[in-house]
Design an enzyme around this catalytic site. Structure first.
Site, PDB file in Angstrom:
ATOM      1  N   CYS A 203       0.940  -1.146   0.050  1.00  0.00           N
ATOM      2  CA  CYS A 203      -0.039  -0.012   0.049  1.00  0.00           C
ATOM      3  C   CYS A 203       0.970   1.301   0.063  1.00  0.00           C
ATOM      4  O   CYS A 203       1.814   1.190   0.464  1.00  0.00           O
ATOM      5  CB  CYS A 203      -0.727  -0.006   1.324  1.00  0.00           C
ATOM      6  SG  CYS A 203      -1.934  -1.405   1.451  1.00  0.00           S
TER       7      CYS A 203
ATOM      8  N   GLY B  58      -0.696  -0.935   6.551  1.00  0.00           N
ATOM      9  CA  GLY B  58      -0.448  -1.840   7.588  1.00  0.00           C
ATOM     10  C   GLY B  58      -1.582  -2.926   7.989  1.00  0.00           C
ATOM     11  O   GLY B  58      -2.493  -2.819   6.983  1.00  0.00           O
TER      12      GLY B  58
ATOM     13  N   TRP C 111      -2.858  -2.649  -1.380  1.00  0.00           N
ATOM     14  CA  TRP C 111      -2.540  -4.024  -1.665  1.00  0.00           C
ATOM     15  C   TRP C 111      -3.523  -4.986  -0.825  1.00  0.00           C
ATOM     16  O   TRP C 111      -3.061  -4.642   0.723  1.00  0.00           O
ATOM     17  CB  TRP C 111      -1.084  -3.959  -1.405  1.00  0.00           C
ATOM     18  CG  TRP C 111      -0.474  -5.403  -1.943  1.00  0.00           C
ATOM     19  CD1 TRP C 111       0.057  -5.892  -3.072  1.00  0.00           C
ATOM     20  CD2 TRP C 111      -0.119  -6.513  -1.199  1.00  0.00           C
ATOM     21  NE1 TRP C 111       0.399  -7.107  -3.151  1.00  0.00           N
ATOM     22  CE2 TRP C 111       0.462  -7.587  -2.113  1.00  0.00           C
ATOM     23  CE3 TRP C 111      -0.233  -6.835   0.179  1.00  0.00           C
ATOM     24  CZ2 TRP C 111       0.632  -8.809  -1.366  1.00  0.00           C
ATOM     25  CZ3 TRP C 111      -0.083  -7.908   0.622  1.00  0.00           C
ATOM     26  CH2 TRP C 111       0.740  -9.098  -0.024  1.00  0.00           C
TER      27      TRP C 111
END
Ligand code: F6R
Length: 615
Positions: free
Chosen positions: A2, A102, A75
Site C-alpha cells: 500500500c 499496515g 494491496w
C-alpha cells in the site's frame, strides 16, 4: 505494498495526489482512491479497484476540486480487492476519511464492539474501524479535540499503521500517524506533502521529516507539529533528500526493470566510489568504521533478509567465510524472528534490505537488538526505518529501484558484502597487502565487465528468450558462489513471467530434481570457471544424458561447457568470489525478455509488492 499520499497547499490537490499515486505504483497494488475537502467544505472521494489510470479517468468525468486531500494505493490484506474495500474509508457520518497502510490486528474485536454500539460498516477491511473509532471518541465529549480523539483511538489499536486522516471540520489540516509503516512529510513553500516513501515528494521539495513509530503530526499549509501519541511535543530533524527526479523516471526504457538492469555498471561503480583504493589495496567503509573492532572480534555473523536480499546474504556467507574466516549463518528474517534465536551480546546480526522497510527483516533486527546483539544493516533507501534503526551500516547507493523485481539492488548488495569481507579479512590479518591489492584491482574492473556483458549478450539472450517463452518449467543450477545466483535466477523468472522455476545447488540435483529432467526442461547452468568446474561439468553431463536443454552462463576459456551446452552466454572471467555480480546479469535479462514476450506486467507483477511491510 500500500502507498499513501497527502497534499495541502494551493495547487489542485487531485492532480498532485494522482501524480503521487502513480509514483507509488511500483510498490504493487490492486485499487486506488483519493478523498478531498472541496470548496464547499464538503468531504468527497473517488475510489475503485484497478489502476490509478482508471481513477484518473473517473476524475476526468467527475472531478474533485480542492487544495487538501489524501490518497491511497491498496494491496489487499483483509477483504478482496474491490471498489468497497479500496481506501479511503469514511466514518459513520462521512465527515472523516482515513487511508491506512499496515494491519490492525485487533480489528475484529474493535469492529464487534463498534457494531454493538450501532455503527454500520461498509467494507471487509481492518482499516474501516479506524474512522469509526476516532469519530465515536470525538463525539463522545465536547472536551475532546479531534487530535486527542485520534491519539486515544490509536491507543486502542493493536497492529501497524501509517495513517493519513482528514475531517471536514478541519479543512486546513491533515493528521498523520505512524507505527511500523513508513510515513514522511515533505516541506514546501506554503504547502506540505505526505507520502509513504520519497518518490511522490521529490519533484516538489527535497526537505523531509521522517515520522518515527509512536508519533503523530498535525500538518497545515505553513506549519506542522509532531508529537508522541502521549502528547509530548517533539522537534524533528529536517533531512535533505538525495534522490533526483531522473532517478525515478524511465529515461526512454520501456520498463524500469530494463533501465535498472542497464544501470548496473554505474550503480556498482557508485556503490564502490570513495570506498576502495586500488592503488594501495584498501577498503574503507565509513558507516561501519566505529564497529570494526566488534566485527573483528565477533564469534560469528548472522545475516537475516528476505527474497533477493536473502540470496545476496547467501553470497555473503561464502565471502565472509573465505575472505575473513568468520563463521556466518544466513537466516530467513521471518523464521529467525519466531524461533527463539540464540543470539546475544558479542554476536552480530547483519540485516540486508533494499527498501529498508521489510516488516520481517525489521522484526528480526529488533529481536536481535533486544537480545543484546550488535545490529548492522546493508540498505539502499536512505532514511528508511532499517537504515535509521541499525547501530551502523553501509548504504548500497544503487539509486531508487522502482521495478518490483530486484536487480541493481542485488548486485550492489553483493558488492557491499565483498567490500565488508575484504576489509574484515584485512583487519583480521587473513588477507595481506598483496592479496588485497589483487582483489581490489579486480573489483574495480567489475563495472566495465558488467557493461561488456550488457553490450555483447543482449541480442543473444533475446533470441534465447523467444525460444523458451512458453516453457512451463525451468531449472537453475549453480555451485559455490553461484548457487545463490541459481536461486536468484529462478526467483527472477518466476516473479515476473509466472513460469515455475527452481534453483538448486548443482550437486543436489541428483537427490531429487533430476526426476524432472527430460527433453522439455530448460536447465540454466551457471558454470563460471572456478574451483568447482570439473564437478560442474559432471553435473551438466548428467543433465545432457537425460536430454535436458542446457543453457550455460560460462567463461570463454571453457570449451568443455560450451561443447555440452545447447546455448551459451559467454561472460568475462573474474575472481570466484566476485563472480555472482557478473553471472546474475544474463539471468536478469533472460527473465526480463521472457516476461515481455509473454505480455506480463514486468514492473508490477501480479500479487507482488516492492516493499513488503506486513509480516
Ligand atoms: C525479488 C524481490 C523481493 C525482495 C524482498 C526483500 O525480486 O524484490 O524478493 O528482495 O521482498 O525486500 P527488501 O530487500 O526491500 O527487504
Amino acid at each position: 505494498m500500500c502507498g499513501i499520499v497527502g497534499y495541502i497547499g494551493s495547487r489542485d490537490a487531485s492532480t498532485v495526489l494522482i501524480k503521487g499515486l502513480k509514483r507509488l505504483e511500483y510498490r504493487g497494488y490492486d485499487s486506488a482512491g483519493i478523498a478531498l475537502i472541496n470548496g464547499e467544505l464538503e468531504l468527497d472521494y473517488r475510489k475503485g479497484k484497478g489502476k490509478v489510470s482508471n481513477l484518473e479517468r473517473a476524475l476526468r468525468k467527475d472531478s474533485l476540486i480542492g487544495t487538501l486531500g489524501i490518497g491511497h494505493t491498496r494491496w489487499a490484506t483483509h477483504g478482496e480487492p474491490n471498489d468497497i474495500n479500496s481506501h479511503p474509508h469514511l466514518s459513520e457520518s462521512g465527515n472523516i476519511a482515513v487511508v491506512h497502510n499496515g494491519i490492525i490486528e485487533n480489528y475484529n474485536t474493535l469492529k464487534k464492539k463498534l457494531i454493538e454500539r450501532g455503527r454500520v460498516f461498509q467494507s471487509q477491511t481492518d482499516t474501516e474501524v479506524i474512522g469509526h473509532l476516532i469519530e465515536e471518541i470525538y463525539l463522545a465529549s465536547p472536551d475532546i479535540t479531534f487530535e486527542h480523539a485520534i491519539r486515544l483511538a490509536l491507543k486502542q489499536i493493536v497492529g501497524t499503521y501509517g495513517l493519513a486522516i482528514i475531517n471536514k471540520e478541519f479543512p486546513d489540516t491533515i493528521f498523520i500517524a505512524r507505527k511500523g509503516s513508513p510515513l514522511l512529510l515533505g516541506i514546501g513553500e506554503e504547502e506540505m506533502f505526505i507520502a509513504s516513501d520519497a518518490s511522490p515528494v521529490v519533484e516538489y521539495t527535497n526537505k523531509v521529516v521522517y515520522l518515527d513509530d509512536g508519533e503523530i503530526a498535525i500538518v497545515n499549509r505553513n506549519s506542522y507539529k509532531v508529537k508522541t501519541i502521549d502528547d509530548v511535543p517533539l522537534t524533528k530533524e529536517v533531512h535533505e533528500l538525495a534522490i533526483s527526479l531522473d532517478a525515478i523516471e524511465k529515461a526512454g526504457y520501456p520498463h524500469f526493470m530494463l533501465k535498472e538492469i542497464f544501470e548496473q555498471p554505474r550503480s556498482i561503480a557508485d556503490c564502490m566510489r570513495g570506498r576502495i583504493n586500488p592503488e594501495n589495496g584498501t577498503v574503507l567503509l565509513g558507516g561501519i568504521e566505529d564497529v570494526m573492532d566488534e566485527l573483528v572480534n565477533a564469534r560469528r555473523i548472522t545475516i537475516a533478509a528476505c527474497g533477493t536480499s536473502w540470496h545476496s546474504a547467501l553470497v555473503g556467507e561464502y565471502l565472509f567465510e573465505q575472505l575473513a574466516k568468520t563463521p556466518v549463518e544466513v537466516e530467513y528474517a521471518s523464521e529467525f524472528r519466531y524461533r527463539d534465536p540464540l543470539i546475544g551480546k558479542g554476536d552480530v546480526l547483519l540485516v540486508i534490505s533494499q527498501s529498508g522497510e521489510t516488516a520481517d527483516t525489521l522484526a528480526a533486527m529488533r529481536e536481535a537488538r533486544k537480545r543484546g546483539a550488535l545490529v548492522l544493516g546493508i540498505c539502499n533507501v536512505v532514511g528508511s526505518t532499517i537504515a535509521r534503526e541499525t547501530d551502523a551500516g553501509v548504504f548500497t547507493h544503487a539509486g531508487p529501484e522502482i521495478g518490483v523485481a530486484s536487480t541493481k539492488a542485488f548486485t550492489a548488495q553483493v558488492v557491499v558484502l565483498i567490500m565488508m569481507a575484504l576489509e574484515l579479512g584485512q583487519r583480521k590479518g587473513i588477507l595481506n597487502r598483496k592479496k588485497m591489492k589483487e582483489y581490489i584491482r579486480e573489483l574495480s574492473k567489475i563495472p566495465s565487465k558488467v557493461e561488456y556483458i550488457l553490450e555483447h549478450n543482449d541480442q543473444e539472450i533475446r533470441k534465447m528468450a523467444s525460444l523458451f517463452t512458453y516453457a512451463p518449467n525451468f531449472l537453475y543450477l549453480g555451485r559455490s558462489y553461484n548457487f545463490p545466483v541459481a536461486l536468484e535466477g529462478a526467483l527472477k523468472l518466476k516473479e515476473i513471467s509466472y513460469i515455475h522455476a527452481e534453483g538448486y545447488p548443482a550437486a543436489e540435483m541428483k537427490h531429487g530434481p533430476i526426476a524432472l529432467i527430460d527433453e522439455m526442461m530448460p536447465v540454466v547452468v551457471i558454470a563460471a570457471t572456478d574451483h568447482t568446474n570439473d564437478k560442474m561439468i559432471s553435473n551438466i553431463e548428467e543433465v545432457k544424458a537425460r536430454k535436458g536443454r542446457i543453457i550455460s552462463i560460462m567463461n570463454d576459456d571453457n570449451p568443455e561447457v560450451k561443447k555440452l551446452s545447447e546455448f551459451c552466454i559467454s561472460i568475462p572471467s573474474t575472481s570466484d568470489c566476485f563472480s555472482p555480480v557478473l553471472t546474475v546479469i544474463p539471468l536478469q535479462l533472460l527473465s526480463y525478455y521472457i516476461a515481455v514476450n509473454r505480455g506480463c506486467n514486468v514492473d508490477q507483477p501480479r500479487n507482488l509488492a516492492k516493499s513488503v511491510t506486513v509480516e
